[in-house]
Write an enzyme that holds these catalytic residues in place. Structure first.
Site, PDB file in Angstrom:
ATOM      1  N   GLU A   1      19.627 -26.922  21.665  1.00  0.00           N
ATOM      2  CA  GLU A   1      20.647 -25.939  22.021  1.00  0.00           C
ATOM      3  C   GLU A   1      21.124 -25.138  20.811  1.00  0.00           C
ATOM      4  O   GLU A   1      21.343 -23.929  20.892  1.00  0.00           O
ATOM      5  CB  GLU A   1      21.842 -26.636  22.677  1.00  0.00           C
ATOM      6  CG  GLU A   1      22.980 -25.718  23.083  1.00  0.00           C
ATOM      7  CD  GLU A   1      22.575 -24.723  24.157  1.00  0.00           C
ATOM      8  OE1 GLU A   1      22.450 -23.528  23.838  1.00  0.00           O
ATOM      9  OE2 GLU A   1      22.370 -25.142  25.305  1.00  0.00           O
TER      10      GLU A   1
ATOM     11  N   LYS B   1      14.542 -16.674  16.899  1.00  0.00           N
ATOM     12  CA  LYS B   1      15.455 -16.947  18.001  1.00  0.00           C
ATOM     13  C   LYS B   1      15.015 -16.251  19.291  1.00  0.00           C
ATOM     14  O   LYS B   1      15.057 -16.854  20.371  1.00  0.00           O
ATOM     15  CB  LYS B   1      16.872 -16.529  17.607  1.00  0.00           C
ATOM     16  CG  LYS B   1      17.453 -17.387  16.493  1.00  0.00           C
ATOM     17  CD  LYS B   1      18.794 -16.854  16.004  1.00  0.00           C
ATOM     18  CE  LYS B   1      19.365 -17.720  14.894  1.00  0.00           C
ATOM     19  NZ  LYS B   1      20.645 -17.174  14.366  1.00  0.00           N
TER      20      LYS B   1
ATOM     21  N   GLY C   1      27.660 -21.778  11.250  1.00  0.00           N
ATOM     22  CA  GLY C   1      28.841 -22.482  10.764  1.00  0.00           C
ATOM     23  C   GLY C   1      28.735 -23.968  11.012  1.00  0.00           C
ATOM     24  O   GLY C   1      28.076 -24.416  11.950  1.00  0.00           O
TER      25      GLY C   1
ATOM     26  N   GLY D   1      29.703 -16.431   1.880  1.00  0.00           N
ATOM     27  CA  GLY D   1      28.912 -17.522   2.442  1.00  0.00           C
ATOM     28  C   GLY D   1      28.209 -17.192   3.740  1.00  0.00           C
ATOM     29  O   GLY D   1      27.657 -18.076   4.393  1.00  0.00           O
TER      30      GLY D   1
END
Length: 401
Positions: free
Chosen positions: A124, A200, A298, A182
Protein backbone atom coordinates in the site's frame (compact mmCIF):
# COMPACT_ATOMS: atom_id res chain seq x y z
CA UNK A 1 0.55 -13.18 19.22
CA UNK A 2 1.92 -12.71 15.69
CA UNK A 3 5.69 -12.27 15.39
CA UNK A 4 6.97 -9.90 12.72
CA UNK A 5 10.37 -8.73 11.50
CA UNK A 6 11.34 -5.34 10.07
CA UNK A 7 14.11 -5.11 7.49
CA UNK A 8 15.52 -1.58 7.62
CA UNK A 9 15.48 0.96 10.44
CA UNK A 10 15.71 4.20 8.50
CA UNK A 11 13.04 6.88 8.32
CA UNK A 12 10.12 4.58 7.45
CA UNK A 13 11.38 1.51 9.30
CA UNK A 14 11.81 3.40 12.56
CA UNK A 15 8.32 4.82 12.03
CA UNK A 16 6.87 1.33 11.61
CA UNK A 17 8.53 0.17 14.83
CA UNK A 18 7.31 3.29 16.63
CA UNK A 19 3.69 2.76 15.60
CA UNK A 20 3.75 -0.95 16.45
CA UNK A 21 5.06 -0.10 19.93
CA UNK A 22 3.04 3.04 20.74
CA UNK A 23 -0.25 1.90 19.20
CA UNK A 24 -0.12 -1.64 20.56
CA UNK A 25 -3.55 -1.49 22.23
CA UNK A 26 -5.22 0.08 19.18
CA UNK A 27 -3.79 -2.62 16.93
CA UNK A 28 -4.78 -5.34 19.40
CA UNK A 29 -8.36 -4.07 19.30
CA UNK A 30 -8.37 -4.32 15.51
CA UNK A 31 -6.67 -7.70 15.24
CA UNK A 32 -7.60 -9.49 18.45
CA UNK A 33 -4.00 -10.42 19.23
CA UNK A 34 -0.65 -8.75 19.78
CA UNK A 35 1.77 -7.88 16.98
CA UNK A 36 5.26 -8.56 18.38
CA UNK A 37 8.42 -7.19 16.80
CA UNK A 38 10.82 -10.11 17.07
CA UNK A 39 13.67 -8.94 14.83
CA UNK A 40 14.86 -5.73 13.19
CA UNK A 41 17.50 -6.07 10.48
CA UNK A 42 19.98 -3.22 10.08
CA UNK A 43 23.74 -2.96 9.67
CA UNK A 44 23.85 -0.11 12.17
CA UNK A 45 23.43 -0.36 15.92
CA UNK A 46 20.76 1.43 17.94
CA UNK A 47 21.76 1.05 21.59
CA UNK A 48 19.27 3.69 22.76
CA UNK A 49 16.27 1.90 21.24
CA UNK A 50 13.79 0.41 23.74
CA UNK A 51 14.06 -2.81 21.74
CA UNK A 52 17.82 -2.71 21.12
CA UNK A 53 18.09 -6.41 22.01
CA UNK A 54 15.99 -7.38 18.97
CA UNK A 55 18.31 -5.89 16.32
CA UNK A 56 20.31 -8.18 14.06
CA UNK A 57 22.71 -7.76 11.16
CA UNK A 58 22.07 -11.28 9.88
CA UNK A 59 19.13 -11.87 7.51
CA UNK A 60 19.39 -15.62 8.12
CA UNK A 61 18.05 -15.08 11.65
CA UNK A 62 14.80 -13.85 10.10
CA UNK A 63 14.46 -16.41 7.32
CA UNK A 64 15.13 -19.35 9.64
CA UNK A 65 12.78 -18.24 12.43
CA UNK A 66 9.56 -20.16 11.97
CA UNK A 67 7.71 -17.92 14.44
CA UNK A 68 8.13 -14.88 12.19
CA UNK A 69 5.07 -14.91 9.93
CA UNK A 70 5.18 -11.37 8.48
CA UNK A 71 8.24 -9.48 7.27
CA UNK A 72 8.33 -5.73 6.58
CA UNK A 73 10.80 -4.58 3.91
CA UNK A 74 11.60 -0.87 4.18
CA UNK A 75 15.23 -0.88 3.07
CA UNK A 76 14.55 0.56 -0.38
CA UNK A 77 16.34 -0.18 -3.63
CA UNK A 78 16.64 -3.54 -5.33
CA UNK A 79 19.75 -4.99 -3.74
CA UNK A 80 19.44 -6.82 -1.37
CA UNK A 81 15.71 -6.10 -1.00
CA UNK A 82 14.65 -8.20 -4.01
CA UNK A 83 16.58 -11.29 -2.90
CA UNK A 84 15.44 -10.98 0.72
CA UNK A 85 11.77 -10.49 -0.18
CA UNK A 86 11.81 -13.34 -2.66
CA UNK A 87 13.35 -15.69 -0.09
CA UNK A 88 10.81 -14.65 2.57
CA UNK A 89 7.86 -15.31 0.27
CA UNK A 90 9.34 -18.64 -0.87
CA UNK A 91 9.76 -19.60 2.79
CA UNK A 92 6.05 -19.01 3.40
CA UNK A 93 6.29 -15.63 5.11
CA UNK A 94 4.00 -12.77 4.10
CA UNK A 95 5.81 -9.57 3.09
CA UNK A 96 4.82 -5.91 3.36
CA UNK A 97 6.88 -3.29 1.54
CA UNK A 98 6.94 0.43 0.82
CA UNK A 99 9.57 -0.10 -1.89
CA UNK A 100 8.15 1.29 -5.15
CA UNK A 101 11.31 0.42 -7.09
CA UNK A 102 10.95 -3.22 -6.05
CA UNK A 103 7.24 -3.47 -6.89
CA UNK A 104 7.65 -1.67 -10.23
CA UNK A 105 10.54 -3.94 -11.26
CA UNK A 106 9.47 -7.31 -9.82
CA UNK A 107 5.82 -7.01 -8.72
CA UNK A 108 4.43 -9.67 -11.07
CA UNK A 109 7.07 -12.24 -10.09
CA UNK A 110 6.69 -11.62 -6.35
CA UNK A 111 2.89 -11.73 -6.52
CA UNK A 112 3.13 -15.05 -8.36
CA UNK A 113 5.34 -16.51 -5.62
CA UNK A 114 2.96 -15.22 -2.95
CA UNK A 115 0.06 -16.87 -4.77
CA UNK A 116 1.93 -20.16 -5.08
CA UNK A 117 2.89 -20.18 -1.38
CA UNK A 118 -0.53 -18.94 -0.20
CA UNK A 119 0.94 -15.89 1.53
CA UNK A 120 0.51 -12.15 1.04
CA UNK A 121 2.66 -9.57 -0.71
CA UNK A 122 1.20 -6.14 0.12
CA UNK A 123 2.54 -2.72 -0.82
CA UNK A 124 0.00 0.00 0.00
CA UNK A 125 2.75 2.47 0.93
CA UNK A 126 4.65 2.04 -2.34
CA UNK A 127 2.59 4.55 -4.34
CA UNK A 128 0.94 7.17 -2.15
CA UNK A 129 2.90 6.95 1.09
CA UNK A 130 0.19 7.63 3.65
CA UNK A 131 -2.54 8.01 0.99
CA UNK A 132 -4.67 4.86 0.66
CA UNK A 133 -4.81 3.91 -3.03
CA UNK A 134 -3.90 0.24 -3.57
CA UNK A 135 -6.62 -1.10 -1.30
CA UNK A 136 -9.33 1.27 -2.58
CA UNK A 137 -8.52 0.36 -6.18
CA UNK A 138 -8.37 -3.38 -5.55
CA UNK A 139 -11.42 -3.52 -3.25
CA UNK A 140 -13.60 -0.41 -3.08
CA UNK A 141 -13.55 0.29 -6.83
CA UNK A 142 -13.59 -3.34 -7.94
CA UNK A 143 -17.04 -2.94 -9.55
CA UNK A 144 -15.66 -0.29 -11.92
CA UNK A 145 -13.90 -0.51 -15.21
CA UNK A 146 -11.06 1.95 -14.68
CA UNK A 147 -10.82 4.21 -17.70
CA UNK A 148 -7.90 6.32 -16.51
CA UNK A 149 -5.60 6.92 -13.56
CA UNK A 150 -3.74 10.22 -13.33
CA UNK A 151 -1.98 11.96 -10.54
CA UNK A 152 0.62 14.12 -8.90
CA UNK A 153 2.76 11.27 -7.64
CA UNK A 154 5.90 13.01 -6.45
CA UNK A 155 5.96 15.52 -3.60
CA UNK A 156 9.42 16.90 -4.41
CA UNK A 157 8.51 18.06 -7.91
CA UNK A 158 5.14 19.34 -6.75
CA UNK A 159 6.86 21.43 -4.06
CA UNK A 160 9.28 22.88 -6.61
CA UNK A 161 6.56 23.72 -9.12
CA UNK A 162 4.37 25.26 -6.39
CA UNK A 163 7.23 27.58 -5.38
CA UNK A 164 7.73 28.55 -9.02
CA UNK A 165 4.01 29.21 -9.48
CA UNK A 166 3.24 31.03 -6.22
CA UNK A 167 6.51 32.83 -5.48
CA UNK A 168 8.18 33.11 -8.87
CA UNK A 169 11.23 31.16 -7.72
CA UNK A 170 13.66 29.87 -10.31
CA UNK A 171 13.79 26.07 -10.65
CA UNK A 172 17.32 25.84 -9.17
CA UNK A 173 16.38 27.95 -6.13
CA UNK A 174 13.19 25.97 -5.48
CA UNK A 175 15.14 22.70 -5.72
CA UNK A 176 17.74 23.97 -3.26
CA UNK A 177 14.98 24.96 -0.82
CA UNK A 178 13.35 21.55 -1.18
CA UNK A 179 16.67 19.92 -0.31
CA UNK A 180 17.15 22.19 2.71
CA UNK A 181 13.66 21.31 4.00
CA UNK A 182 14.20 17.58 3.48
CA UNK A 183 11.71 17.21 0.62
CA UNK A 184 14.45 16.42 -1.91
CA UNK A 185 17.43 14.08 -1.75
CA UNK A 186 21.00 15.29 -2.13
CA UNK A 187 20.87 13.57 -5.54
CA UNK A 188 17.36 14.54 -6.70
CA UNK A 189 17.51 12.92 -10.14
CA UNK A 190 14.91 10.20 -9.41
CA UNK A 191 12.42 12.91 -8.51
CA UNK A 192 13.08 15.79 -10.91
CA UNK A 193 13.67 13.50 -13.92
CA UNK A 194 10.34 11.72 -13.30
CA UNK A 195 11.62 8.23 -12.46
CA UNK A 196 9.92 8.09 -9.06
CA UNK A 197 6.55 9.05 -10.55
CA UNK A 198 7.13 6.53 -13.34
CA UNK A 199 7.52 3.63 -10.90
CA UNK A 200 4.33 4.65 -9.14
CA UNK A 201 2.17 4.96 -12.27
CA UNK A 202 3.51 1.57 -13.40
CA UNK A 203 2.24 0.01 -10.17
CA UNK A 204 -1.17 1.67 -10.55
CA UNK A 205 -1.42 0.66 -14.22
CA UNK A 206 -0.51 -2.94 -13.40
CA UNK A 207 -3.15 -3.02 -10.67
CA UNK A 208 -5.85 -1.32 -12.76
CA UNK A 209 -5.41 -3.39 -15.91
CA UNK A 210 -4.10 -6.74 -14.68
CA UNK A 211 -0.77 -6.94 -16.51
CA UNK A 212 2.60 -5.73 -15.30
CA UNK A 213 3.81 -2.51 -16.89
CA UNK A 214 7.56 -2.06 -16.55
CA UNK A 215 9.14 1.41 -16.22
CA UNK A 216 11.19 0.79 -19.35
CA UNK A 217 7.95 0.82 -21.39
CA UNK A 218 6.89 4.27 -20.14
CA UNK A 219 7.97 7.52 -21.78
CA UNK A 220 9.20 9.70 -18.92
CA UNK A 221 10.02 13.39 -18.77
CA UNK A 222 10.96 15.48 -15.75
CA UNK A 223 10.55 19.14 -14.84
CA UNK A 224 14.09 20.45 -15.35
CA UNK A 225 13.15 22.33 -18.54
CA UNK A 226 10.15 24.16 -17.06
CA UNK A 227 10.76 27.92 -16.92
CA UNK A 228 9.06 30.83 -15.18
CA UNK A 229 7.85 31.97 -18.60
CA UNK A 230 6.04 28.64 -18.99
CA UNK A 231 4.49 29.09 -15.55
CA UNK A 232 3.38 32.66 -16.34
CA UNK A 233 1.75 31.84 -19.67
CA UNK A 234 0.13 28.68 -18.29
CA UNK A 235 -1.57 30.93 -15.72
CA UNK A 236 -2.74 33.22 -18.51
CA UNK A 237 -4.28 30.16 -20.15
CA UNK A 238 -6.14 29.24 -16.94
CA UNK A 239 -3.83 26.40 -16.00
CA UNK A 240 -1.04 25.36 -13.65
CA UNK A 241 1.90 23.11 -14.51
CA UNK A 242 2.15 19.80 -12.66
CA UNK A 243 4.24 16.68 -13.18
CA UNK A 244 1.60 14.08 -14.04
CA UNK A 245 1.78 10.31 -14.21
CA UNK A 246 -1.12 9.10 -16.31
CA UNK A 247 -2.39 5.85 -17.78
CA UNK A 248 -5.46 5.66 -19.99
CA UNK A 249 -7.09 2.55 -21.46
CA UNK A 250 -7.90 3.01 -25.15
CA UNK A 251 -10.77 1.45 -27.07
CA UNK A 252 -8.50 -1.28 -28.49
CA UNK A 253 -7.44 -2.25 -24.92
CA UNK A 254 -4.01 -0.70 -25.46
CA UNK A 255 -2.59 1.55 -22.73
CA UNK A 256 -1.51 5.15 -23.20
CA UNK A 257 0.87 5.70 -20.28
CA UNK A 258 3.25 8.59 -19.71
CA UNK A 259 4.99 10.70 -17.09
CA UNK A 260 5.46 14.33 -18.13
CA UNK A 261 4.79 17.93 -17.11
CA UNK A 262 1.28 18.93 -18.12
CA UNK A 263 -0.88 22.01 -18.06
CA UNK A 264 -3.69 21.21 -15.65
CA UNK A 265 -6.84 23.38 -15.96
CA UNK A 266 -7.63 25.40 -12.84
CA UNK A 267 -11.04 23.71 -12.64
CA UNK A 268 -9.40 20.28 -12.25
CA UNK A 269 -9.36 18.71 -8.80
CA UNK A 270 -5.62 18.17 -9.27
CA UNK A 271 -4.85 21.85 -9.89
CA UNK A 272 -5.00 22.92 -6.25
CA UNK A 273 -2.83 20.13 -4.85
CA UNK A 274 0.28 22.02 -3.82
CA UNK A 275 3.65 21.76 -2.08
CA UNK A 276 4.65 18.24 -0.95
CA UNK A 277 1.13 16.86 -1.22
CA UNK A 278 0.13 14.21 -3.75
CA UNK A 279 -3.19 13.61 -5.47
CA UNK A 280 -4.36 10.60 -7.46
CA UNK A 281 -7.46 10.64 -9.63
CA UNK A 282 -9.14 7.38 -10.64
CA UNK A 283 -11.78 7.54 -13.38
CA UNK A 284 -14.22 4.67 -13.07
CA UNK A 285 -17.12 3.99 -15.40
CA UNK A 286 -19.51 3.82 -12.43
CA UNK A 287 -18.05 6.29 -9.94
CA UNK A 288 -16.72 8.95 -12.28
CA UNK A 289 -13.69 10.82 -10.90
CA UNK A 290 -12.50 9.82 -7.44
CA UNK A 291 -9.52 11.72 -5.99
CA UNK A 292 -7.20 10.55 -3.21
CA UNK A 293 -5.22 13.35 -1.55
CA UNK A 294 -2.61 13.64 1.18
CA UNK A 295 1.07 13.52 2.03
CA UNK A 296 2.79 11.11 -0.30
CA UNK A 297 5.84 10.64 1.88
CA UNK A 298 7.15 11.20 5.40
CA UNK A 299 8.01 8.98 8.33
CA UNK A 300 4.67 8.43 10.04
CA UNK A 301 2.29 8.81 7.07
CA UNK A 302 4.18 6.12 5.14
CA UNK A 303 4.67 3.95 8.24
CA UNK A 304 0.92 4.17 8.89
CA UNK A 305 0.20 2.58 5.50
CA UNK A 306 2.83 -0.10 6.12
CA UNK A 307 1.34 -1.00 9.50
CA UNK A 308 -2.14 -1.21 7.97
CA UNK A 309 -0.76 -3.83 5.57
CA UNK A 310 0.90 -5.66 8.47
CA UNK A 311 -2.46 -5.88 10.24
CA UNK A 312 -4.06 -7.10 6.99
CA UNK A 313 -1.41 -9.82 6.67
CA UNK A 314 -1.96 -10.88 10.29
CA UNK A 315 -5.70 -11.16 9.63
CA UNK A 316 -5.06 -13.30 6.56
CA UNK A 317 -2.36 -15.72 7.69
CA UNK A 318 -4.39 -18.70 6.50
CA UNK A 319 -6.48 -17.06 3.77
CA UNK A 320 -4.51 -15.11 1.17
CA UNK A 321 -5.96 -11.77 0.06
CA UNK A 322 -6.57 -11.56 -3.67
CA UNK A 323 -4.10 -9.00 -4.96
CA UNK A 324 -2.55 -10.09 -8.21
CA UNK A 325 -1.61 -9.18 -11.75
CA UNK A 326 0.00 -11.19 -14.53
CA UNK A 327 3.40 -10.51 -16.04
CA UNK A 328 3.56 -8.21 -19.07
CA UNK A 329 5.75 -7.75 -22.11
CA UNK A 330 5.00 -4.10 -22.91
CA UNK A 331 3.13 -4.95 -26.11
CA UNK A 332 -0.07 -3.48 -24.65
CA UNK A 333 1.57 -0.03 -24.32
CA UNK A 334 1.39 2.37 -27.27
CA UNK A 335 4.39 4.43 -28.35
CA UNK A 336 4.47 7.91 -26.84
CA UNK A 337 4.56 9.17 -30.45
CA UNK A 338 0.99 7.84 -30.86
CA UNK A 339 -0.30 9.50 -27.69
CA UNK A 340 -2.83 12.24 -28.48
CA UNK A 341 -3.13 15.58 -26.69
CA UNK A 342 -3.28 19.31 -27.19
CA UNK A 343 0.08 21.07 -26.83
CA UNK A 344 1.13 24.34 -25.20
CA UNK A 345 3.90 25.93 -27.25
CA UNK A 346 6.27 28.89 -26.90
CA UNK A 347 8.05 29.60 -30.14
CA UNK A 348 10.02 32.38 -31.80
CA UNK A 349 7.56 32.83 -34.66
CA UNK A 350 4.54 34.74 -35.89
CA UNK A 351 0.91 33.66 -35.73
CA UNK A 352 0.98 33.06 -39.49
CA UNK A 353 3.99 30.76 -39.18
CA UNK A 354 2.35 28.83 -36.32
CA UNK A 355 -0.87 28.44 -38.30
CA UNK A 356 1.13 27.32 -41.31
CA UNK A 357 2.68 24.56 -39.26
CA UNK A 358 -0.26 23.49 -37.09
CA UNK A 359 -3.42 24.81 -38.74
CA UNK A 360 -5.91 26.03 -36.16
CA UNK A 361 -4.26 27.37 -32.99
CA UNK A 362 -5.41 29.20 -29.86
CA UNK A 363 -3.25 32.26 -29.31
CA UNK A 364 -2.33 32.88 -25.67
CA UNK A 365 0.18 35.74 -25.93
CA UNK A 366 2.68 37.40 -28.25
CA UNK A 367 5.64 39.41 -26.97
CA UNK A 368 8.99 40.42 -28.43
CA UNK A 369 8.82 38.00 -31.31
CA UNK A 370 7.70 35.08 -29.17
CA UNK A 371 4.28 33.51 -29.75
CA UNK A 372 2.57 31.44 -27.08
CA UNK A 373 -0.25 29.23 -28.31
CA UNK A 374 -2.13 25.97 -27.90
CA UNK A 375 -2.60 23.45 -30.69
CA UNK A 376 -5.59 21.27 -31.39
CA UNK A 377 -5.38 17.59 -30.42
CA UNK A 378 -2.78 15.66 -32.39
CA UNK A 379 -0.44 12.69 -32.12
CA UNK A 380 2.81 13.60 -30.39
CA UNK A 381 4.82 12.19 -33.29
CA UNK A 382 2.88 14.48 -35.63
CA UNK A 383 3.53 17.40 -33.29
CA UNK A 384 7.28 16.71 -33.34
CA UNK A 385 7.32 16.74 -37.13
CA UNK A 386 5.33 19.97 -37.43
CA UNK A 387 7.35 21.65 -34.69
CA UNK A 388 10.48 21.33 -36.82
CA UNK A 389 9.12 24.18 -38.94
CA UNK A 390 9.37 26.58 -35.98
CA UNK A 391 11.96 27.62 -33.43
CA UNK A 392 10.23 26.03 -30.45
CA UNK A 393 11.35 27.30 -27.05
CA UNK A 394 9.15 24.98 -25.00
CA UNK A 395 6.35 22.47 -25.56
CA UNK A 396 4.19 21.01 -22.81
CA UNK A 397 1.20 18.68 -23.02
CA UNK A 398 -2.22 20.00 -21.98
CA UNK A 399 -3.89 17.46 -19.71
CA UNK A 400 -7.56 16.55 -20.04
CA UNK A 401 -7.87 16.31 -16.29
Amino acid sequence: MVSVAIMGHGVVGSGVAEILLTHKQKLFSSLGEEIYIKKILDLREFPDSPIADRFTKDFEEIISDLEIRVVVEVMGGLNPAYDFVKRCLTAGKSVVTSNKELVAAHGAELLAIAKEKNVNFLFEASVGGGIPIIRPMSQCLVANNVNEVAGILNGTTNFILTKMIEEGMQFEDALKLAQELGFAERNPAADIEGHDACRKICILASLAYGRHVYPEAVHTEGITKITLDDVKYAEAFGCVIKLIGRVKKLENDMLDIIVAPMLVPNKSQLANIDYEFNGIMVRGDCTGDVVFYGKGAGKLPTASAVVADVVDCCKHLKARKYLYWADGDGKNVISYADSVSKMFVRAACTSEEAQGAFGKITKIAENDGVLVFATEELRFGEFEEKAKQLEVLSAIRIGDL
